[in-house]
Design a protein around this motif. Structure first.
Motif, PDB file in Angstrom:
ATOM      1  N   LEU A 194     -13.451   3.897  -9.023  1.00  0.00           N
ATOM      2  CA  LEU A 194     -13.080   3.060 -10.163  1.00  0.00           C
ATOM      3  C   LEU A 194     -12.860   1.605  -9.760  1.00  0.00           C
ATOM      4  O   LEU A 194     -12.759   0.739 -10.621  1.00  0.00           O
ATOM      5  CB  LEU A 194     -11.800   3.597 -10.815  1.00  0.00           C
ATOM      6  N   SER A 195     -12.779   1.351  -8.458  1.00  0.00           N
ATOM      7  CA  SER A 195     -12.439   0.008  -7.987  1.00  0.00           C
ATOM      8  C   SER A 195     -13.655  -0.874  -7.733  1.00  0.00           C
ATOM      9  O   SER A 195     -13.507  -2.043  -7.375  1.00  0.00           O
ATOM     10  CB  SER A 195     -11.619   0.107  -6.694  1.00  0.00           C
ATOM     11  N   CYS A 196     -14.864  -0.349  -7.906  1.00  0.00           N
ATOM     12  CA  CYS A 196     -16.066  -1.063  -7.470  1.00  0.00           C
ATOM     13  C   CYS A 196     -16.214  -2.434  -8.110  1.00  0.00           C
ATOM     14  O   CYS A 196     -16.580  -3.403  -7.434  1.00  0.00           O
ATOM     15  CB  CYS A 196     -17.307  -0.210  -7.731  1.00  0.00           C
ATOM     16  N   GLY A 197     -15.928  -2.552  -9.405  1.00  0.00           N
ATOM     17  CA  GLY A 197     -16.086  -3.834 -10.084  1.00  0.00           C
ATOM     18  C   GLY A 197     -15.136  -4.890  -9.562  1.00  0.00           C
ATOM     19  O   GLY A 197     -15.526  -6.039  -9.319  1.00  0.00           O
ATOM     20  N   MET A 198     -13.872  -4.518  -9.360  1.00  0.00           N
ATOM     21  CA  MET A 198     -12.894  -5.495  -8.888  1.00  0.00           C
ATOM     22  C   MET A 198     -13.102  -5.829  -7.420  1.00  0.00           C
ATOM     23  O   MET A 198     -12.827  -6.952  -6.988  1.00  0.00           O
ATOM     24  CB  MET A 198     -11.480  -4.969  -9.111  1.00  0.00           C
ATOM     25  N   ILE A 199     -13.577  -4.870  -6.627  1.00  0.00           N
ATOM     26  CA  ILE A 199     -13.911  -5.185  -5.240  1.00  0.00           C
ATOM     27  C   ILE A 199     -15.055  -6.191  -5.202  1.00  0.00           C
ATOM     28  O   ILE A 199     -15.065  -7.123  -4.382  1.00  0.00           O
ATOM     29  CB  ILE A 199     -14.270  -3.902  -4.469  1.00  0.00           C
ATOM     30  N   MET A 200     -16.016  -6.016  -6.087  1.00  0.00           N
ATOM     31  CA  MET A 200     -17.116  -6.976  -6.186  1.00  0.00           C
ATOM     32  C   MET A 200     -16.595  -8.369  -6.536  1.00  0.00           C
ATOM     33  O   MET A 200     -16.995  -9.373  -5.930  1.00  0.00           O
ATOM     34  CB  MET A 200     -18.124  -6.509  -7.244  1.00  0.00           C
ATOM     35  N   ALA A 201     -15.665  -8.439  -7.502  1.00  0.00           N
ATOM     36  CA  ALA A 201     -15.090  -9.729  -7.893  1.00  0.00           C
ATOM     37  C   ALA A 201     -14.327 -10.364  -6.728  1.00  0.00           C
ATOM     38  O   ALA A 201     -14.421 -11.575  -6.501  1.00  0.00           O
ATOM     39  CB  ALA A 201     -14.161  -9.541  -9.090  1.00  0.00           C
ATOM     40  N   LEU A 202     -13.573  -9.547  -5.983  1.00  0.00           N
ATOM     41  CA  LEU A 202     -12.848 -10.056  -4.822  1.00  0.00           C
ATOM     42  C   LEU A 202     -13.815 -10.622  -3.789  1.00  0.00           C
ATOM     43  O   LEU A 202     -13.582 -11.692  -3.214  1.00  0.00           O
ATOM     44  CB  LEU A 202     -11.998  -8.949  -4.202  1.00  0.00           C
ATOM     45  N   GLY A 203     -14.913  -9.904  -3.543  1.00  0.00           N
ATOM     46  CA  GLY A 203     -15.901 -10.386  -2.586  1.00  0.00           C
ATOM     47  C   GLY A 203     -16.471 -11.734  -2.992  1.00  0.00           C
ATOM     48  O   GLY A 203     -16.673 -12.618  -2.145  1.00  0.00           O
ATOM     49  N   SER A 204     -16.720 -11.917  -4.283  1.00  0.00           N
ATOM     50  CA  SER A 204     -17.275 -13.189  -4.749  1.00  0.00           C
ATOM     51  C   SER A 204     -16.281 -14.330  -4.570  1.00  0.00           C
ATOM     52  O   SER A 204     -16.665 -15.465  -4.238  1.00  0.00           O
ATOM     53  CB  SER A 204     -17.701 -13.079  -6.213  1.00  0.00           C
ATOM     54  N   GLY A 264      -5.825   3.004  -7.705  1.00  0.00           N
ATOM     55  CA  GLY A 264      -4.849   2.145  -7.048  1.00  0.00           C
ATOM     56  C   GLY A 264      -5.480   0.908  -6.443  1.00  0.00           C
ATOM     57  O   GLY A 264      -4.972  -0.213  -6.618  1.00  0.00           O
ATOM     58  N   THR A 265      -6.584   1.073  -5.728  1.00  0.00           N
ATOM     59  CA  THR A 265      -7.222  -0.084  -5.095  1.00  0.00           C
ATOM     60  C   THR A 265      -7.865  -1.014  -6.131  1.00  0.00           C
ATOM     61  O   THR A 265      -8.042  -2.197  -5.859  1.00  0.00           O
ATOM     62  CB  THR A 265      -8.274   0.358  -4.067  1.00  0.00           C
ATOM     63  N   LEU A 266      -8.196  -0.487  -7.295  1.00  0.00           N
ATOM     64  CA  LEU A 266      -8.673  -1.347  -8.386  1.00  0.00           C
ATOM     65  C   LEU A 266      -7.613  -2.385  -8.720  1.00  0.00           C
ATOM     66  O   LEU A 266      -7.893  -3.587  -8.804  1.00  0.00           O
ATOM     67  CB  LEU A 266      -9.006  -0.501  -9.614  1.00  0.00           C
ATOM     68  N   ASN A 267      -6.373  -1.932  -8.914  1.00  0.00           N
ATOM     69  CA  ASN A 267      -5.287  -2.847  -9.261  1.00  0.00           C
ATOM     70  C   ASN A 267      -4.946  -3.784  -8.106  1.00  0.00           C
ATOM     71  O   ASN A 267      -4.635  -4.961  -8.309  1.00  0.00           O
ATOM     72  CB  ASN A 267      -4.052  -2.039  -9.670  1.00  0.00           C
ATOM     73  N   ILE A 268      -5.009  -3.259  -6.879  1.00  0.00           N
ATOM     74  CA  ILE A 268      -4.738  -4.100  -5.707  1.00  0.00           C
ATOM     75  C   ILE A 268      -5.785  -5.202  -5.587  1.00  0.00           C
ATOM     76  O   ILE A 268      -5.456  -6.376  -5.372  1.00  0.00           O
ATOM     77  CB  ILE A 268      -4.699  -3.243  -4.430  1.00  0.00           C
ATOM     78  N   ALA A 269      -7.056  -4.831  -5.731  1.00  0.00           N
ATOM     79  CA  ALA A 269      -8.134  -5.828  -5.638  1.00  0.00           C
ATOM     80  C   ALA A 269      -8.016  -6.864  -6.745  1.00  0.00           C
ATOM     81  O   ALA A 269      -8.236  -8.062  -6.513  1.00  0.00           O
ATOM     82  CB  ALA A 269      -9.494  -5.126  -5.704  1.00  0.00           C
ATOM     83  N   PHE A 270      -7.648  -6.424  -7.937  1.00  0.00           N
ATOM     84  CA  PHE A 270      -7.482  -7.361  -9.058  1.00  0.00           C
ATOM     85  C   PHE A 270      -6.369  -8.366  -8.761  1.00  0.00           C
ATOM     86  O   PHE A 270      -6.538  -9.577  -8.963  1.00  0.00           O
ATOM     87  CB  PHE A 270      -7.169  -6.603 -10.341  1.00  0.00           C
ATOM     88  N   ALA A 271      -5.224  -7.862  -8.255  1.00  0.00           N
ATOM     89  CA  ALA A 271      -4.093  -8.746  -7.966  1.00  0.00           C
ATOM     90  C   ALA A 271      -4.444  -9.749  -6.873  1.00  0.00           C
ATOM     91  O   ALA A 271      -4.149 -10.944  -6.990  1.00  0.00           O
ATOM     92  CB  ALA A 271      -2.877  -7.908  -7.558  1.00  0.00           C
ATOM     93  N   ILE A 272      -5.088  -9.258  -5.801  1.00  0.00           N
ATOM     94  CA  ILE A 272      -5.456 -10.156  -4.701  1.00  0.00           C
ATOM     95  C   ILE A 272      -6.444 -11.215  -5.183  1.00  0.00           C
ATOM     96  O   ILE A 272      -6.348 -12.397  -4.824  1.00  0.00           O
ATOM     97  CB  ILE A 272      -6.059  -9.356  -3.533  1.00  0.00           C
ATOM     98  N   THR A 273      -7.389 -10.808  -6.008  1.00  0.00           N
ATOM     99  CA  THR A 273      -8.385 -11.746  -6.537  1.00  0.00           C
ATOM    100  C   THR A 273      -7.719 -12.864  -7.341  1.00  0.00           C
ATOM    101  O   THR A 273      -8.030 -14.050  -7.169  1.00  0.00           O
ATOM    102  CB  THR A 273      -9.405 -11.006  -7.424  1.00  0.00           C
ATOM    103  N   GLN A 274      -6.788 -12.493  -8.208  1.00  0.00           N
ATOM    104  CA  GLN A 274      -6.107 -13.485  -9.040  1.00  0.00           C
ATOM    105  C   GLN A 274      -5.216 -14.404  -8.207  1.00  0.00           C
ATOM    106  O   GLN A 274      -5.178 -15.623  -8.415  1.00  0.00           O
ATOM    107  CB  GLN A 274      -5.276 -12.778 -10.128  1.00  0.00           C
ATOM    108  N   LEU A 275      -4.493 -13.815  -7.256  1.00  0.00           N
ATOM    109  CA  LEU A 275      -3.588 -14.611  -6.425  1.00  0.00           C
ATOM    110  C   LEU A 275      -4.356 -15.558  -5.509  1.00  0.00           C
ATOM    111  O   LEU A 275      -4.004 -16.731  -5.370  1.00  0.00           O
ATOM    112  CB  LEU A 275      -2.691 -13.684  -5.599  1.00  0.00           C
TER     113      LEU A 275
END
Length: 316
Positions: free
Chosen positions: A65-75, A124-135
């Motif tokens: 479920l985290s694939c989209g947010m991991i992609m956003a974090l990578g970008s 869980g990692t979806l939410n973690i990746a989202f938070a890290i991306t925003q921060l």
């Protein structure tokens, strides 16, 4: 004759794609044009690449479920590295892919070592990746990027229409991964783990190593999708990736890969992504609201899962 035909789960996606194209061709004169098909490929380029990694995981009876947010974090990682530290495009891109691969490693370790369900781990990692991306981005789009990051968003002329280099890369990745799954021992091990982890372990194959490798490889594909996203929009968008996880899962399911693992063809995932792209493009040309496009996508997913269930009953 029935015995010679491919299974419904394999043949169905191709038939659905052809029927969808035939229908929309009758509804709009602009649908059956090379320019429009090139546009569809551009629209599915990022999700299609994410769906390669998602397919590998679903083949092992998992889900990400985290694939989209991991992609956003990578970008964000690759664009921030270039903008803040003046790194060259190749180095910044490599760091972004390393970040997504690291998240894949974390997902894999939690699934294999902590024995947590993939659904819970990746939620869980979806939410973690989202938070890290925003921060990390300060919730701001990163636009100050080197010219080299936009190269895959450029196009070349093929058959009278423009085709993005990123689309060509996506298609090449599908062919390479399809060959690896079909013709190599690691590829066959992925199918074996999805069919029966215990039987696979008893044959001497380390199921944990297979699963760990799958999640790391998926992370790499998410990183490549990050690169394609940056190339397409010319920036790092912290708000990207919020629906790509469901779009990728939809493409995998529509492509005939079983959610129960062990069955599926990677090229079917590409067809599944194209089905979604064709429906959205065709409905847009017809002037149909985007809400109905989402409705149709949901119906297609339910039909695909129902077909999978019926084919499993047929096998039993």
């Amino acid at each position: 004759m029935k015995a010679k035909l491919p299974p419904l789960g394999t043949l169905g996606p191709f038939i659905a794609l052809l029927l969808a194209c035939a229908f929309f061709a009758t509804q709009s004169d602009r649908f059956l044009t090379l320019q429009n098909f090139s546009l569809i490929l551009q629209q599915v380029m990022v999700v299609g690449t994410i769906a390669i990694g998602q397919t590998l995981i679903i083949l092992t009876a998992g889900i990400d479920l985290s694939c989209g947010m991991i992609m956003a974090l990578g970008s964000i990682v690759m664009t921030k590295m270039a903008a803040d530290f003046g790194l060259s495009a190749p180095v910044a891109i490599a760091l972004g892919i390393a970040a997504t691969a690291l998240f894949g490693l974390v997902n894999g370790l939690l699934v294999t070592k902590a024995k947590l369900p993939p659904f819970i781990v990746t939620l869980g990692t979806l939410n973690i990746a989202f938070a890290i991306t925003q921060l990390y981005s300060g919730s701001q789009t990163i636009t100050d990027i080197p010219e080299g990051m936009n190269w895959l968003g450029q196009s070349l002329r093929i058959g009278g229409t423009n085709v993005l280099y990123g689309v060509i890369l996506m298609l090449v990745l599908y062919l390479i991964t399809w060959f690896a799954l079909r013709e190599t021992a690691p590829g066959r091990h992925i199918y074996a783990v999805g069919n029966s982890p215990e039987a696979t372990r008893l044959t001497g194959i380390s199921t944990d190593k297979v699963l760990l490798g799958v999640y790391v490889a998926a992370g790499v594909f998410y990183g490549i999708a990050s690169m394609l996203s940056v190339a397409r929009i010319g920036a790092g968008d912290p708000n990207a990736g919020q629906t790509e996880n469901l779009d990728a899962i939809t493409a995998v399911v529509l492509g005939g890969t079983s959610l129960f693992g062990g069955r599926g063809i990677l090229l079917g995932t590409l067809v599944g992504a194209l089905i979604v792209g064709v429906f959205r493009n065709g409905l847009t040309l017809m002037g149909v609201s985007s809400v109905y496009q989402i409705l149709v996508t949901g119906i297609l997913v339910i039909l695909a899962v129902a077909t999978d269930q019926m084919s499993r009953k047929g096998v039993r």
